[in-house]
Design an enzyme around this catalytic site. Sequence first.
Site: not given
Ligand code: F0G
Length: 492
Positions: A95, A147-148, A238, A240, A281, A473
């Site tokens: 843990y 990002f969304d 960000d 990723a 990613k 979406h």
């Molecule tokens: N920031 C970016 C630039 C992303 O592309 C994503 C996720 C996230 C944050 C959120 O991360 O999915 O681990 O919670 N992108 C995926 C995509 C879902 O299909 O582009 P997460």
Amino acid sequence: MIGFYLVEVANNNIQDGDHNMGNEFDFPIEPYRIKVVEPIKRLSREEREQKIQQAHFNLFNIAAEDVFIDLLTDSGTSAMSDDQWAGMMKGDESYAGCKNYHHFTESIQSIFGFKHVIPVHQGRVAENILFSTILKKGDYVPNNTHFDTTRANTMHKGGKPVDLIVKEGRDPKSLEPFKGNMDVAALEDFIIEKGKDRIPLVMMTITNNTAAGQPVSMENIKKTSEICRKYGIPFFFDAARFAENAWFIRQREEGYADRSPMEIAREMFSYADGCLMSAKKDGLVNMGGFIACNDDALEEEMTRLLILIEGFRTYGGLAGRDLEAIARGILESLEPDYLEFRIAQVKYLGDRLVENGVPIIQPVGGHAVFVDAGQMFPHIPPSDYPGQALTVALYREGGIRGVEIGGLMFAQKDPVTGKEISPPLELVRLAIPRRVYTNAHLDFVARVCGKINDYRDKLRGFEITYQAKYLRHFTMKLKEKKSAGSTVDAQA
Ligand code: F0G
């Protein structure tokens, strides 16, 4: 080291070949061999038609086993290496204080250099924790492009996301090498206009996913950092797809051709105060993420929330084995052979699509090819979601799953009339999972797209019959405006 260079498409003058590595071949070659396989199958056209109808024309509702080639996302879909799988067996599931946590922070700090590393189970939790901690209602969060989930998490905490990408990033025809850049002049004007007290942080997304995966230059990172420091505003990445961004800097920015991706990544992060990372990613794992920062008080407050909603500070919603897979994967993502192939394979799909007459966003970005559905279907107005017309056609024709990045994902509501305002571009993203598909799979995708392009006039738009308040979406239901589509089946 495997050497190759890329064939330049006629209308793309960006030199993406790596000329230090030999120019013997004109196609990307996988720098690995395949040890485990997962069978995939293509349903008959009738079966695909039935599935898409049952899914209410939302590709998120289709079972993965009913998809032949899944380009929905590059997130969490990577194939792990034998070393990562070996690491999974070394999972310490204690843990508190598991040994994998220490390896995880060590690996991350060796690249990112930040003092604190907080594990989370995926990127959007990192967003939630950071924004819950530092955003006040009515605050602004500038970004090159959100990002969304970043946008939605900002809004969920009462913040206002602001996209300040350079104008070239909004122009699908521009061949600028760093179309993901922040408009630094606009950023400074924005800070002066709103006042630094209403801007708790500035974010920068590398690569810029929503803007077609376009990279950000080191120069732009430096300038953004300078502005943030001038006004005393924290600067967060960000991150990723940081490794892919580092590779573009190496290929395209003067002075970096001889620097390793690791050196470039370290320099990028040296200009920031912290980052959010979805390790799904460039962490080369199926689940995981983290927040990293230098500020002790911020770390303390975020850790309190982490323990409340994710887990203890040494696992943050992940198993010990997951932490180990990230510790190893994040270093693999900076290996030059890997990155060279990765970026070249994505461009390979882009080049094949161009050969088949399909309009795409140029230059091709890091993780995906973005098809310009607005240009492909001029007869479908943005209000009828041309991107969805292509997404549905790709499944019908080839069992291929992509994702609409247009009005369904990003339309905004006019605050006065309540009417939908469409985003400037109606795109479909074909995201390439890392180390998963071969170039033959991508040739098939290009042929199917080309075939759809031949009967594009027949496609019709869609209307929404159900939608949720946030991130609609994922769960929406749709109806086709008229029955349409080809009856011709694509043969690979
Ligand atoms: N920031 C970016 C630039 C992303 O592309 C994503 C996720 C996230 C944050 C959120 O991360 O999915 O681990 O919670 N992108 C995926 C995509 C879902 O299909 O582009 P997460």
